[in-house]
Design a protein around this motif. Structure first.
Motif, short mmCIF file in Angstrom:
data_model
loop_
_atom_site.label_atom_id
_atom_site.label_comp_id
_atom_site.label_asym_id
_atom_site.label_seq_id
_atom_site.Cartn_x
_atom_site.Cartn_y
_atom_site.Cartn_z
N ASN A 128 -1.73 -6.57 23.79
CA ASN A 128 -2.46 -6.04 22.81
C ASN A 128 -2.62 -4.80 22.71
N VAL A 133 -9.86 -8.76 19.99
CA VAL A 133 -9.66 -10.40 19.65
C VAL A 133 -10.40 -11.06 20.83
N ARG A 139 -10.72 -15.47 14.77
CA ARG A 139 -9.25 -15.01 14.64
C ARG A 139 -8.80 -15.32 16.34
N SER A 140 -7.48 -15.27 16.17
CA SER A 140 -6.84 -15.52 17.57
C SER A 140 -5.36 -14.84 17.25
N ILE A 141 -4.71 -14.26 18.63
CA ILE A 141 -3.50 -13.68 18.35
C ILE A 141 -2.64 -14.63 18.83
N ARG A 173 -8.07 -5.03 23.70
CA ARG A 173 -7.33 -4.14 23.73
C ARG A 173 -6.71 -3.81 25.18
N GLU A 195 0.72 -11.55 15.70
CA GLU A 195 0.18 -11.30 14.55
C GLU A 195 -1.17 -12.01 15.06
N ILE A 196 -2.31 -11.44 13.97
CA ILE A 196 -3.55 -12.26 14.40
C ILE A 196 -3.88 -13.07 13.30
N ASN A 198 -6.08 -15.88 11.15
CA ASN A 198 -7.25 -16.21 10.77
C ASN A 198 -7.68 -17.82 11.22
#
Length: 221
Positions: A128, A133, A139-141, A173, A195-196, A198
């Motif tokens: 990341n 996140v 939210r999740s990666i 991060r 992607e993140i 939702n």
């Protein structure tokens, strides 16, 4: 006047006189032109250098083996080369191609491992490089894999990376997580994207400051 001997190149060998540089027979002790004695070192036959022009045979055993079994080598070697080229071409056509588009927010690296039945297992790592996140968020990666089959069909699959310090799909991060994706048989290429996601999409939440809604009480009959 003394008559000079004529040259006979077909019968006698000739050398250059060291005094007058005229061609004289190699077997005479004195030069018939300048009457000077010819040194003994120059008398004799010329050295034949034709043998030096032919290189010696460096590998006699190999040459003998080739002369005895060369006809079989001419047949076997091209067949082996053709089989090698066919094997390389088959491996190139059946291999799985991994495509990772450039992304400033996520760095993805993946390796493929062939399984039974023409399937593959992708093991990868995602870093990341964007916003945090954390855990317990909406939210999740995720890692999205787009499969492209040989017949033109497409399919999409999403997995969430795992981190030893946080929950599934949660990365701050600079943190990284691992993931595994099983690729079905017949897939020619896989495109990986980070992607993140939702997690609260299409959901309705009631704010806590509104309290608990109660139904009106019924009157006594």
């Amino acid at each position: 006047m003394t008559e000079l001997p004529a040259l006979d190149p077909e019968i006698r060998n000739y050398i250059s006189c060291p005094h007058c540089t005229i061609q004289i027979p190699a077997d005479v002790p004195d030069c018939p032109y300048c009457l000077q004695p010819v040194p003994a070192g120059t008398v004799g036959k010329r050295k034949d250098i034709r043998g030096l022009l032919v290189p010696p045979e460096r590998f006699p055993r190999l040459g003998k083996y080739y002369r005895e079994h060369g006809k079989w080598a001419k047949v076997v070697v091209p067949a082996l080369l053709a089989a090698l080229v066919l094997w390389l071409a088959l491996g190139y056509l059946t291999r799985l191609r991994i495509v990772v588009p450039s992304d400033n927010a996520f760095l993805i690296e993946a390796e493929r491992e062939r399984k039974d039945g023409g399937r593959f297992l992708l093991t990868g790592n995602i870093v990341n490089r964007g916003e945090d996140v954390p855990d317990l968020s909406l939210r999740s990666i995720g890692v999205t894999a787009d499969f492209l089959y040989g017949d033109g069909r497409t399919e999409r699959k999403r997995v969430f990376p795992k981190s030893p310090f946080r929950g599934e799909g949660a990365l701050l991060r600079g943190e990284s997580g691992t993931f595994e994706i099983e690729v079905p048989k017949g897939v020619k290429s896989v495109t990986l994207r980070g992607e993140i996601v939702n997690l609260g999409e299409d959901r309705v939440f009631i704010p806590a400051n509104r309290g608990i809604l109660r139904l009106p009480a019924r009157g006594n009959r």
